[in-house]
Design a protein around this motif. Structure first.
Motif, mmCIF file in Angstrom:
data_model
loop_
_atom_site.group_PDB
_atom_site.id
_atom_site.type_symbol
_atom_site.label_atom_id
_atom_site.label_comp_id
_atom_site.label_asym_id
_atom_site.label_seq_id
_atom_site.Cartn_x
_atom_site.Cartn_y
_atom_site.Cartn_z
ATOM 1 N N PHE A 1 0.863 -1.178 0.000
ATOM 2 C CA PHE A 1 0.000 0.000 0.000
ATOM 3 C C PHE A 1 0.899 1.227 0.000
ATOM 4 O O PHE A 1 1.785 1.349 0.845
ATOM 5 C CB PHE A 1 -0.915 -0.005 1.235
ATOM 6 C CG PHE A 1 -1.941 -1.092 1.186
ATOM 7 C CD1 PHE A 1 -3.119 -0.914 0.494
ATOM 8 C CD2 PHE A 1 -1.718 -2.314 1.808
ATOM 9 C CE1 PHE A 1 -4.067 -1.922 0.414
ATOM 10 C CE2 PHE A 1 -2.655 -3.333 1.748
ATOM 11 C CZ PHE A 1 -3.836 -3.134 1.045
ATOM 12 N N ARG B 1 3.040 9.115 3.346
ATOM 13 C CA ARG B 1 3.140 8.076 4.380
ATOM 14 C C ARG B 1 4.020 6.930 3.883
ATOM 15 O O ARG B 1 4.207 6.749 2.679
ATOM 16 C CB ARG B 1 1.770 7.567 4.823
ATOM 17 C CG ARG B 1 0.993 6.953 3.702
ATOM 18 C CD ARG B 1 -0.279 6.294 4.161
ATOM 19 N NE ARG B 1 -0.878 5.623 3.013
ATOM 20 C CZ ARG B 1 -1.738 4.649 3.057
ATOM 21 N NH1 ARG B 1 -2.158 4.213 4.191
ATOM 22 N NH2 ARG B 1 -2.221 4.090 1.975
ATOM 23 N N VAL C 1 3.334 0.427 3.007
ATOM 24 C CA VAL C 1 3.074 -0.739 3.870
ATOM 25 C C VAL C 1 3.131 -1.987 3.002
ATOM 26 O O VAL C 1 2.315 -2.164 2.087
ATOM 27 C CB VAL C 1 1.664 -0.651 4.535
ATOM 28 C CG1 VAL C 1 1.382 -1.889 5.371
ATOM 29 C CG2 VAL C 1 1.555 0.610 5.383
ATOM 30 N N ALA D 1 2.104 -5.283 2.878
ATOM 31 C CA ALA D 1 1.174 -6.138 3.623
ATOM 32 C C ALA D 1 1.422 -7.621 3.333
ATOM 33 O O ALA D 1 1.208 -8.477 4.199
ATOM 34 C CB ALA D 1 -0.268 -5.776 3.283
ATOM 35 N N GLU E 1 -2.548 -14.548 12.565
ATOM 36 C CA GLU E 1 -3.321 -13.626 13.389
ATOM 37 C C GLU E 1 -3.652 -12.362 12.604
ATOM 38 O O GLU E 1 -3.151 -12.147 11.502
ATOM 39 C CB GLU E 1 -2.572 -13.314 14.687
ATOM 40 C CG GLU E 1 -1.263 -12.602 14.513
ATOM 41 C CD GLU E 1 -0.429 -12.624 15.787
ATOM 42 O OE1 GLU E 1 -0.946 -12.347 16.866
ATOM 43 O OE2 GLU E 1 0.773 -12.911 15.679
ATOM 44 N N SER E 2 -4.488 -11.567 13.213
ATOM 45 C CA SER E 2 -4.984 -10.359 12.584
ATOM 46 C C SER E 2 -3.839 -9.489 12.047
ATOM 47 O O SER E 2 -2.859 -9.260 12.755
ATOM 48 C CB SER E 2 -5.762 -9.586 13.649
ATOM 49 O OG SER E 2 -6.623 -8.716 13.042
ATOM 50 N N GLY E 3 -3.959 -9.058 10.819
ATOM 51 C CA GLY E 3 -2.959 -8.151 10.258
ATOM 52 C C GLY E 3 -1.827 -8.853 9.523
ATOM 53 O O GLY E 3 -0.916 -8.193 9.031
ATOM 54 N N CYS E 4 -1.879 -10.184 9.399
ATOM 55 C CA CYS E 4 -0.750 -10.879 8.765
ATOM 56 C C CYS E 4 -0.856 -10.865 7.235
ATOM 57 O O CYS E 4 0.080 -11.274 6.551
ATOM 58 C CB CYS E 4 -0.622 -12.304 9.285
ATOM 59 S SG CYS E 4 -1.947 -13.367 8.749
ATOM 60 N N GLY E 5 -1.979 -10.424 6.707
ATOM 61 C CA GLY E 5 -2.083 -10.285 5.247
ATOM 62 C C GLY E 5 -3.011 -11.278 4.569
ATOM 63 O O GLY E 5 -3.015 -11.380 3.342
ATOM 64 N N LYS E 6 -3.831 -11.959 5.358
ATOM 65 C CA LYS E 6 -4.712 -12.975 4.780
ATOM 66 C C LYS E 6 -5.764 -12.340 3.861
ATOM 67 O O LYS E 6 -5.929 -12.761 2.719
ATOM 68 C CB LYS E 6 -5.450 -13.751 5.892
ATOM 69 C CG LYS E 6 -4.561 -14.326 6.957
ATOM 70 C CD LYS E 6 -5.356 -15.074 8.020
ATOM 71 C CE LYS E 6 -6.321 -14.270 8.836
ATOM 72 N NZ LYS E 6 -5.767 -13.359 9.815
ATOM 73 N N SER E 7 -6.443 -11.330 4.389
ATOM 74 C CA SER E 7 -7.571 -10.772 3.623
ATOM 75 C C SER E 7 -7.100 -10.064 2.362
ATOM 76 O O SER E 7 -7.720 -10.217 1.299
ATOM 77 C CB SER E 7 -8.365 -9.781 4.473
ATOM 78 O OG SER E 7 -8.921 -10.453 5.556
ATOM 79 N N VAL E 8 -6.011 -9.307 2.464
ATOM 80 C CA VAL E 8 -5.578 -8.595 1.255
ATOM 81 C C VAL E 8 -5.124 -9.583 0.182
ATOM 82 O O VAL E 8 -5.275 -9.319 -1.008
ATOM 83 C CB VAL E 8 -4.499 -7.515 1.538
ATOM 84 C CG1 VAL E 8 -5.080 -6.339 2.270
ATOM 85 C CG2 VAL E 8 -3.309 -8.055 2.255
ATOM 86 N N GLU F 1 -12.608 -16.107 6.396
ATOM 87 C CA GLU F 1 -13.162 -16.233 7.753
ATOM 88 C C GLU F 1 -14.690 -16.407 7.691
ATOM 89 O O GLU F 1 -15.430 -15.638 8.311
ATOM 90 C CB GLU F 1 -12.835 -14.976 8.577
ATOM 91 C CG GLU F 1 -11.372 -14.599 8.576
ATOM 92 C CD GLU F 1 -10.665 -14.953 9.863
ATOM 93 O OE1 GLU F 1 -11.224 -15.743 10.650
ATOM 94 O OE2 GLU F 1 -9.550 -14.461 10.064
HETATM 95 N N1 LIG Z 1 -5.814 0.204 2.570
HETATM 96 C C1 LIG Z 1 -4.758 -0.085 3.319
HETATM 97 N N2 LIG Z 1 -3.763 0.825 3.500
HETATM 98 C C2 LIG Z 1 -2.682 0.515 4.241
HETATM 99 N N3 LIG Z 1 -2.495 -0.667 4.849
HETATM 100 C C3 LIG Z 1 -3.448 -1.597 4.714
HETATM 101 C C4 LIG Z 1 -4.628 -1.363 3.950
HETATM 102 N N4 LIG Z 1 -5.394 -2.500 4.005
HETATM 103 C C5 LIG Z 1 -4.708 -3.383 4.769
HETATM 104 N N5 LIG Z 1 -3.553 -2.838 5.191
HETATM 105 C C6 LIG Z 1 -2.542 -3.480 6.028
HETATM 106 O O1 LIG Z 1 -2.227 -4.724 5.478
HETATM 107 C C7 LIG Z 1 -1.945 -5.655 6.500
HETATM 108 C C8 LIG Z 1 -2.708 -6.910 6.273
HETATM 109 O O2 LIG Z 1 -4.100 -6.658 6.414
HETATM 110 P P1 LIG Z 1 -5.178 -7.829 6.266
HETATM 111 O O3 LIG Z 1 -6.525 -7.200 6.353
HETATM 112 O O4 LIG Z 1 -4.897 -8.635 5.063
HETATM 113 O O5 LIG Z 1 -4.898 -8.708 7.556
HETATM 114 P P2 LIG Z 1 -5.630 -10.040 7.987
HETATM 115 O O6 LIG Z 1 -4.557 -11.018 8.241
HETATM 116 O O7 LIG Z 1 -6.664 -10.423 7.011
HETATM 117 O O8 LIG Z 1 -6.286 -9.595 9.343
HETATM 118 P P3 LIG Z 1 -7.819 -9.756 9.803
HETATM 119 O O9 LIG Z 1 -7.979 -11.182 10.157
HETATM 120 O O10 LIG Z 1 -7.900 -8.838 10.979
HETATM 121 O O11 LIG Z 1 -8.657 -9.303 8.649
HETATM 122 C C9 LIG Z 1 -2.272 -4.975 7.822
HETATM 123 O O12 LIG Z 1 -1.078 -4.545 8.399
HETATM 124 C C10 LIG Z 1 -3.107 -3.815 7.403
HETATM 125 O O13 LIG Z 1 -2.941 -2.728 8.292
#
Ligand SMILES: Nc1ncnc2c1ncn2[C@@H]1O[C@H](COP(=O)(O)OP(=O)(O)OP(=O)(O)O)[C@@H](O)[C@H]1O
Length: 411
Positions: A13, A18, A21, A23, A42-49, A180
């Motif tokens: 990102f 800024r 990031v 991800a 865990e939350s924030g590890c990059g699964k959803s993106v 999820e």
């Molecule tokens: N639009 C964005 N701009 C900047 N960083 C982003 C953006 N979207 C996601 N991130 C960052 O990308 C990383 C991965 O996010 P992601 O949503 O994939 O995590 P996750 O593992 O799916 O967590 P969760 O289970 O909480 O959804 C995180 O650090 C998040 O802050």
């Protein structure tokens, strides 16, 4: 050839003013037809993106994609928006975490299902309505003809998720991405939804990419598992291999942190300390090092590579892996038995116990105690005579702290 082959996927990102990031950072995995592959972490590890990138749902602006994601010979990361639109529905479909916000609240459920049938299968009128009712029936929604006329808020959470699954499978996609899908549901409904997904895979040969933080879901459903940490896969293995011998300290800690029903009264839980924010850049070393009880100075010399220290096909990104056998139990059931039970569960049987930990395998972040964060390395990480910080078995916490942390406590 795998149906989907993700090779060195990276997602960054960017934004004016800024810091970028990263991800997702060089994630690779394959998904075959009829196979369930898990992305866990865990939350924030990059699964959803990761899932959004594969579905072409990330915004074009402010996001840089790298690597390849070949589906049936086409790179999903470079397809035009129009080509991607055709791909979704027929080839790829996604089930999101929160069914209420994924359904349009002001349109009856039936209309939302028939819309898909009209767009992708050219069905119209009564034929589309009948097919929609059949789909709802197939996913276990009782009285489907009546339900078709109802709005999402009139359905229970489990029914809404079933309706979403019906929409996802309306065009018999070859590949389903479930992000999820059971997190917002109570535990009995979770088990039913997992059974339903399992049936789809078994009966239609659908390939399923399962995104979850829940090791119960992994035990019950996945064939192959990729454990992600801070955007990188830190362990990739078959489900049995992972549960039998979690080898990366993070995966080891995740499995060890599952509460056990047979634990003696008063025995403390064993969360992984700190949170995903206590990390260093992968370029400097292992991002997990600040939370790791096994780190050595070697962990701080650049990005660790995926190697196979315990067997072919079991990749581990760690220079000091956990190589001693540990007994990992899921709610009192030895992990291997839990996996066996899950594997043996026929679609029409009740869900395996292995699905049960769903509730208890909470995000590590949520359950982490207010302990001081891990050692701030490298400054305080002093090697023992053999060059290693004292290796610690996470079973033996709290004495088994890295040397640097002991010193910090003492001062
Ligand atoms: N639009 C964005 N701009 C900047 N960083 C982003 C953006 N979207 C996601 N991130 C960052 O990308 C990383 C991965 O996010 P992601 O949503 O994939 O995590 P996750 O593992 O799916 O967590 P969760 O289970 O909480 O959804 C995180 O650090 C998040 O802050």
């Amino acid at each position: 050839m795998p149906l989907l082959s993700v090779d060195e996927l990276s997602i960054t990102f960017t934004g004016r003013g800024r810091r970028d990031v990263r991800a997702v950072d060089g994630v690779s995995f394959d998904v075959d037809q009829g196979q369930v592959v898990g992305l866990v972490g865990e939350s924030g590890c990059g699964k959803s993106v990761t899932s959004l990138a594969l579905m072409g749902l990330l915004p074009k602006k402010g996001v840089k994609l790298g690597g390849r994601a070949e589906y049936d010979g086409k790179d999903l990361l470079t397809l035009s928006p129009n080509a991607m639109r055709d791909m979704r529905g027929k080839h790829l479909a996604m089930i999101f975490q929160d069914p209420l916000s994924s359904l349009n609240p002001v349109i009856p459920v039936g209309l939302q299902v028939t819309e898909i049938l009209e767009r992708h299968r050219g069905m119209k009128g009564a034929a589309a309505r009948k097919e929609a009712a059949d789909l709802l029936d197939r996913v276990g929604i009782p009285d489907p003809t009546r339900r078709l006329k109802e709005y999402p808020h009139q359905l229970s959470g489990g029914m809404r998720q079933r309706a979403l699954i019906a929409m996802a499978v309306a065009c018999a996609p070859r590949m389903l991405i479930a992000d999820e899908p059971t997190t917002a549901l109570d535990v009995t409904i979770q088990a039913q939804i997992l059974e339903l997904l399992k049936e789809l895979v078994d009966q239609q040969g659908t390939a399923l990419l399962m995104i979850t933080h829940d090791l119960g879901v992994v035990a019950g459903l996945c064939d192959q598992v990729n454990v992600l940490y801070a955007g990188k896969a830190v362990e990739s293995a078959g489900r049995r291999e992972l549960f039998a011998q979690p080898t990366h300290p993070y995966a080891h800690g995740l499995l060890g942190s599952i509460p056990r029903l047979d634990a003696p009264r008063g025995e403390p839980l064993r969360p992984i300390r700190g949170s995903i924010n206590d990390r260093i850049d992968w370029a400097d070393g292992c991002a997990f090092a600040p939370r790791c009880d096994h780190y050595t100075l070697e962990c701080l010399s650049g990005t660790p590579q995926l190697t196979e220290p315990v067997g072919a096909g079991h990749g581990v990104r760690c220079v000091n892996p956990v190589l001693t056998g540990v007994e990992v139990k899921t709610l009192g059931v030895p992990a291997e038995q839990a996996v066996d039970a899950a594997v043996a569960t026929a679609p029409d049987e009740p869900a395996a116990e292995a699905d049960e930990p769903a509730e208890s395998a909470e995000s590590v972040e949520d359950s982490a105690p207010a302990e001081p964060a891990g050692p701030k390395i490298p400054a305080q990480a002093e090697p023992e005579a053999d060059g290693k910080a004292e290796p610690a078995d996470s079973d033996a916490a709290p004495e088994a702290k890295p040397e640097a942390e002991k010193k910090k406590d003492a001062s």
